[in-house]
Design a protein around this motif. Sequence first.
Motif, mmCIF file in Angstrom:
data_model
loop_
_atom_site.group_PDB
_atom_site.id
_atom_site.type_symbol
_atom_site.label_atom_id
_atom_site.label_comp_id
_atom_site.label_asym_id
_atom_site.label_seq_id
_atom_site.Cartn_x
_atom_site.Cartn_y
_atom_site.Cartn_z
ATOM 1 N N GLY A 1 11.899 -12.589 3.753
ATOM 2 C CA GLY A 1 13.199 -11.905 3.769
ATOM 3 C C GLY A 1 13.009 -10.402 3.711
ATOM 4 O O GLY A 1 11.902 -9.922 3.489
ATOM 5 N N PRO A 2 14.091 -9.639 3.917
ATOM 6 C CA PRO A 2 13.991 -8.188 3.793
ATOM 7 C C PRO A 2 13.457 -7.830 2.409
ATOM 8 O O PRO A 2 13.842 -8.464 1.425
ATOM 9 N N PRO A 3 12.572 -6.841 2.309
ATOM 10 C CA PRO A 3 11.973 -6.496 1.016
ATOM 11 C C PRO A 3 13.033 -6.049 0.011
ATOM 12 O O PRO A 3 13.903 -5.239 0.354
ATOM 13 N N THR A 4 12.968 -6.534 -1.241
ATOM 14 C CA THR A 4 13.971 -6.134 -2.241
ATOM 15 C C THR A 4 13.586 -4.828 -2.927
ATOM 16 O O THR A 4 14.439 -4.189 -3.521
ATOM 17 N N ASP A 5 12.329 -4.442 -2.873
ATOM 18 C CA ASP A 5 11.939 -3.201 -3.535
ATOM 19 C C ASP A 5 12.435 -1.995 -2.731
ATOM 20 O O ASP A 5 12.147 -1.896 -1.525
ATOM 21 N N PRO A 6 13.165 -1.078 -3.378
ATOM 22 C CA PRO A 6 13.784 0.032 -2.624
ATOM 23 C C PRO A 6 12.786 0.888 -1.843
ATOM 24 O O PRO A 6 13.072 1.276 -0.715
ATOM 25 N N LEU A 7 11.626 1.177 -2.409
ATOM 26 C CA LEU A 7 10.665 2.017 -1.690
ATOM 27 C C LEU A 7 10.240 1.349 -0.391
ATOM 28 O O LEU A 7 10.174 1.981 0.668
ATOM 29 N N THR B 1 0.831 -1.209 0.000
ATOM 30 C CA THR B 1 0.000 0.000 0.000
ATOM 31 C C THR B 1 0.867 1.261 0.000
ATOM 32 O O THR B 1 0.595 2.218 -0.739
ATOM 33 N N PHE B 2 1.907 1.285 0.828
ATOM 34 C CA PHE B 2 2.854 2.407 0.782
ATOM 35 C C PHE B 2 3.348 2.603 -0.651
ATOM 36 O O PHE B 2 3.406 3.726 -1.158
ATOM 37 N N LYS B 3 3.721 1.512 -1.259
ATOM 38 C CA LYS B 3 4.308 1.594 -2.609
ATOM 39 C C LYS B 3 3.291 2.192 -3.587
ATOM 40 O O LYS B 3 3.601 3.125 -4.328
ATOM 41 N N GLU B 4 2.081 1.686 -3.588
ATOM 42 C CA GLU B 4 1.080 2.157 -4.539
ATOM 43 C C GLU B 4 0.757 3.635 -4.313
ATOM 44 O O GLU B 4 0.695 4.421 -5.252
ATOM 45 N N GLY C 1 9.935 6.544 -7.447
ATOM 46 C CA GLY C 1 10.988 6.995 -6.549
ATOM 47 C C GLY C 1 10.751 6.435 -5.160
ATOM 48 O O GLY C 1 9.965 5.492 -5.003
ATOM 49 N N ILE C 2 11.404 7.012 -4.184
ATOM 50 C CA ILE C 2 11.289 6.508 -2.817
ATOM 51 C C ILE C 2 11.160 7.666 -1.831
ATOM 52 O O ILE C 2 11.471 8.805 -2.154
ATOM 53 N N MET C 3 10.728 7.330 -0.620
ATOM 54 C CA MET C 3 10.807 8.279 0.486
ATOM 55 C C MET C 3 12.158 8.064 1.144
ATOM 56 O O MET C 3 12.466 6.954 1.591
#
Lengths: 149, 149, 149, 149, 149, 149, 149, 149, 149, 149
Positions: free
Chosen positions: J81-87, I101-104, I113-115
Amino acid sequence: MKRSEVTEKILDIKRMKGWDWAGIAKKIDARQSPFYTTAGLLGQMKLEPGQAAKAAKLFGLTKMEEKLLAEVPYRGSLPPGPPTDPLIYRFYELIQVYGTTFKELIQEDFGDGIMSAIDFDMKMERQPDPKGDRVKITMSGKFLPYKRY
Amino acid sequence: MKRSEVTEKILDIKRMKGWDWAGIAKKIDARQSPFYTTAGLLGQMKLEPGQAAKAAKLFGLTKMEEKLLAEVPYRGSLPPGPPTDPLIYRFYELIQVYGTTFKELIQEDFGDGIMSAIDFDMKMERQPDPKGDRVKITMSGKFLPYKRY
Amino acid sequence: MKRSEVTEKILDIKRMKGWDWAGIAKKIDARQSPFYTTAGLLGQMKLEPGQAAKAAKLFGLTKMEEKLLAEVPYRGSLPPGPPTDPLIYRFYELIQVYGTTFKELIQEDFGDGIMSAIDFDMKMERQPDPKGDRVKITMSGKFLPYKRY
Amino acid sequence: MKRSEVTEKILDIKRMKGWDWAGIAKKIDARQSPFYTTAGLLGQMKLEPGQAAKAAKLFGLTKMEEKLLAEVPYRGSLPPGPPTDPLIYRFYELIQVYGTTFKELIQEDFGDGIMSAIDFDMKMERQPDPKGDRVKITMSGKFLPYKRY
Amino acid sequence: MKRSEVTEKILDIKRMKGWDWAGIAKKIDARQSPFYTTAGLLGQMKLEPGQAAKAAKLFGLTKMEEKLLAEVPYRGSLPPGPPTDPLIYRFYELIQVYGTTFKELIQEDFGDGIMSAIDFDMKMERQPDPKGDRVKITMSGKFLPYKRY
Amino acid sequence: MKRSEVTEKILDIKRMKGWDWAGIAKKIDARQSPFYTTAGLLGQMKLEPGQAAKAAKLFGLTKMEEKLLAEVPYRGSLPPGPPTDPLIYRFYELIQVYGTTFKELIQEDFGDGIMSAIDFDMKMERQPDPKGDRVKITMSGKFLPYKRY
Amino acid sequence: MKRSEVTEKILDIKRMKGWDWAGIAKKIDARQSPFYTTAGLLGQMKLEPGQAAKAAKLFGLTKMEEKLLAEVPYRGSLPPGPPTDPLIYRFYELIQVYGTTFKELIQEDFGDGIMSAIDFDMKMERQPDPKGDRVKITMSGKFLPYKRY
Amino acid sequence: MKRSEVTEKILDIKRMKGWDWAGIAKKIDARQSPFYTTAGLLGQMKLEPGQAAKAAKLFGLTKMEEKLLAEVPYRGSLPPGPPTDPLIYRFYELIQVYGTTFKELIQEDFGDGIMSAIDFDMKMERQPDPKGDRVKITMSGKFLPYKRY
Amino acid sequence: MKRSEVTEKILDIKRMKGWDWAGIAKKIDARQSPFYTTAGLLGQMKLEPGQAAKAAKLFGLTKMEEKLLAEVPYRGSLPPGPPTDPLIYRFYELIQVYGTTFKELIQEDFGDGIMSAIDFDMKMERQPDPKGDRVKITMSGKFLPYKRY
Amino acid sequence: MKRSEVTEKILDIKRMKGWDWAGIAKKIDARQSPFYTTAGLLGQMKLEPGQAAKAAKLFGLTKMEEKLLAEVPYRGSLPPGPPTDPLIYRFYELIQVYGTTFKELIQEDFGDGIMSAIDFDMKMERQPDPKGDRVKITMSGKFLPYKRY
């Protein structure tokens, strides 16, 4: 100083004195469940300052050790991975086997939410049985419904 | 055919019919705990042939599916690693926090051995409470002493 | 004090004295299987107080160490993961290869349940063979049927 | 085609026919241990071409499936991690508890080496017992000494 | 005392003296492969009592340390997980890449069984090559056929 | 399309035809080691276009499958974790036992660097032996010194 | 003695003296990349004897510590699992995201093989940028083609 | 629909057509780095709508597949655990060996912070070298200082 | 010296003095968030030299300890695996449940991008509530768009 | 039918229609946070029957799919495992870095207990900032004190 060092010291003294947890728990706080007090002395629960003081006197602890007992610990009493000790493993096995059943039946009765492991209490009794006595464990946790927002 | 396919089919039908486990369990065997019957329908316990036949009729299962329900399953209802579902995780957390306490108190009372997860039964109740109802779980397992030889 | 420290001390003394487990086990309790006694001295089984006293005398242990031997240990003799030692790994391999066969054949003969690892005994023998002697291991565990409830 | 698909097909037919492993093993090769034949049908052992032909006739397998039964499988019957099924887990637990004891006692008697899991055989018996029948497992593996070079 | 402490002490002395394994191995037992002797001094193989005595003299070891060298070690020279050291990892990579090829080709030539890692020997040579010298490793392990029973 | 699907198809055809790797390798490229060709057909090495064409003809592959054989694969032939198959595990065990010895002896002879797993070749032979034939594996990898910069 | 103890000692002295790696590297060997020298002082690369002597003088190391610096280390500078430190994790993330792209593009240009991590060098620069300076890393590794045999 | 299915389709068509990434990248957007475009087609980067349209035309994708290419993917191109493919593993090895060195040198030059893996670019070149051509990779990431608050 | 030793010393002194983090943070730097200062004293953030000097005076630290506080730490405050402590686990659970949900939602609003977790700040407040006070956490991180190149 | 199949179908339709979560959430229940509704459509929260009906109409779902949306899911949106997606990883990193700080500061202010992840709400805002907009996340969870018993 680490909480685990206090735990080890308490176990050493208990062993040499030949004490049992039931007796120790009564001395530290007779109105509190031995479950809670034992978990505290094993480094998983916080004792109240008065209880820690009694424990310190009983076990001859230093001031630092007494204060550690009255501090919230970093909880988690087991090495990583499924527990290798057979007594503890059986509880883990129950979750493996009954995990989805817990989920279905609690949700059917209470709705979406969980049984709290914080607002929680537990007791253990010996259940006499001619085919072999039984261990009876009664857990009670507040149901916490998922908040909608 | 895999047991998990039967579980999925049963869940699909239950969902469409709007049934609940309590009612299903009563129809399959009113004298058996809903805990046990639900665990069986979720693929963790073996149903008796007569129970499997009733389940097959209720859910419209094939003969193969009925026979699978009456077979001992390869137990283990959860994906590997600590459970990610919060309801099930709380039980896992209890073992993390109370594992060593269980060990100390059961051994103090019963001696060297374990609480059986096989000669075992369990029930769940709703405990009304003005501050919020509670989930009460009562487990009872035969104590099995380590055999000396 | 940790049980593993007692194990290490016992191994050190045994090594310097040149003793063997068969002889040690006989001195500690001639009626008890060397399997059980060795497992106790290696930190996996509880010795009876009288046995622990004999062990303490034999190995020159302190009172604390003697009492630790008479305490139920946190069982699990191996580092996490599949065992790296080839002798121990071969047993692990047998479970990898024969695990499902054990399950099918025990359940076919006994019904739904398990072979107890608690109400259990074991012995090891040398089986002379012209093509090379064999290790013979005989295990016997009580069958525990799953309780229906 | 994968060996596991043959295993699943065999289990499906066995279930529908209501056969048991003892009877199946007798039909495939009466002189071979049911342990070995069952392990072969579960995808862990290679059947001889003649045995595979009999299995193919009995279960109505295709030529491809028959040939797969006569091929050496990629062994390993369990999902990764400690087995979650309680019956199989108990064997794993025995290695956790007795692993170092096996090592000490086999080496004391035989010297540096291992008990072979390849030049190995096993049988299972029911041991009648008034307190509850027991599962008796007898393993025999050739001792293989470490070669010095 | 732990075998790893003896290994560390031996490495410390070897470093200060500026010795090499080839020379050390020759002094401890000139007829034994330097591979085997080095593995023994690194805590993975058992030295014969006479060899351990020579090693003890060479490195100035205590009686306890000498006896540890003559004891079967708990084998396994690497931390858990794939090895992080590049030289050792390359061997691990070979198994990743060629694992199934080893299986197919050994079984095609020898039938169902394994190459023993116990009745096994190995040697290493420098292979001069104008494009850069090569490391040549020759392994030889007895083929062990799966026993039918 | 995945390379593993081509591998499975090749294994299916080989099984039905009753071919062996030695013969297949000869037909695909008689001057290339059967080790290399087998690894290619098992999805671990890239075949040359001409070799892939021959393989496609022999196994009746589609154009897509032929091209996949001539593509560099994502290498790694084994499921994660230590290999469960006993034949492959023994190689893994050799690294566990001899890993540090490889490191010490290669570095002593060659200096700081590694044995290449890329500029590498290998062959397997049957070594007749009255006590049981042996598997002989000869590996040769270029020594690559760490570059100083 | 362990290499990690030398690393810790070097870090302690550097911290108290307020030195930086650039300056240290210049003193130890001005013609060698600070990358290489720093990696050596952190226990990942072997220093040449002359460099180790200079390092020993600079940091006041014992003879044993100096010799350890000139020894090939067991490489691997991080605890197991994905790195928890954010600076190092970002490099790990690049492999997660670009791993298959590296593979496709290097193979498209160079054919089947790898970029060596042994015959390899690297440098780091500060790239001034009005929107915020950038870290520029340049890696160069010899392409090693897979040997056909 | 899953992004990985689009990746597989693109790889299938590229293989049959005999295209290369350099050419594909030029057709999709000549001003964008082939690194970025390839990563996008492999499911790790988002293409701009116009680029996705061109890719859809080139590869004959459906509207759904085109839109997936223009969506931010769930990044992570590798199976869990250290990569088994040797080409990709070498990058992982660099982090194992140089991880702490990266940390020390970047922090010494830039202060507390990280090299961004988001505001980041990369290029790859072939570096001709008489001793064997080299792969040259240049990375540039914005330095992000830890915010104090 | 290790940063974790400084953390342990600080916790010991804080415990004996009966201080709280709010007060400590104010003394070390009243303009800096107690979140940041506490994280620094727990070994996860770098203190400015002036802050470290104040901390050293307050806790009676040695010069070495003071300098360690002013050094960038190897970040990561938790043992490997999901955190066993319930308070910390709840944050981990939020990522398990809300990760996608954060991602979407962040990508919908901000693009690809990312926070940032580096250009980031956070505060914690007590939110009075008649049904039980609430913990309110406000995080703010700069959005970093993926750079196209 | 599995919840993840409904999630995939919803994502497919949203993609083809070009809808956004904000708009979808408004249509399904304008008074409910888009956070909650999105999490529900992604398979992590239970929708109310009326909301599920609206979602079914909007996305053209079957009755079975509609009912699945109104069922409590097995929560956990990420692979192990730790999430691979950077966000998503950045949130995980915050727990690694700030985990112990959360624990200290929440306990200092509230006593022994946890911030509930069940009686919990959250909102996300865009925080305009000349140096680059920021993601602002506000979480609020009821404090649950450990029950003493």
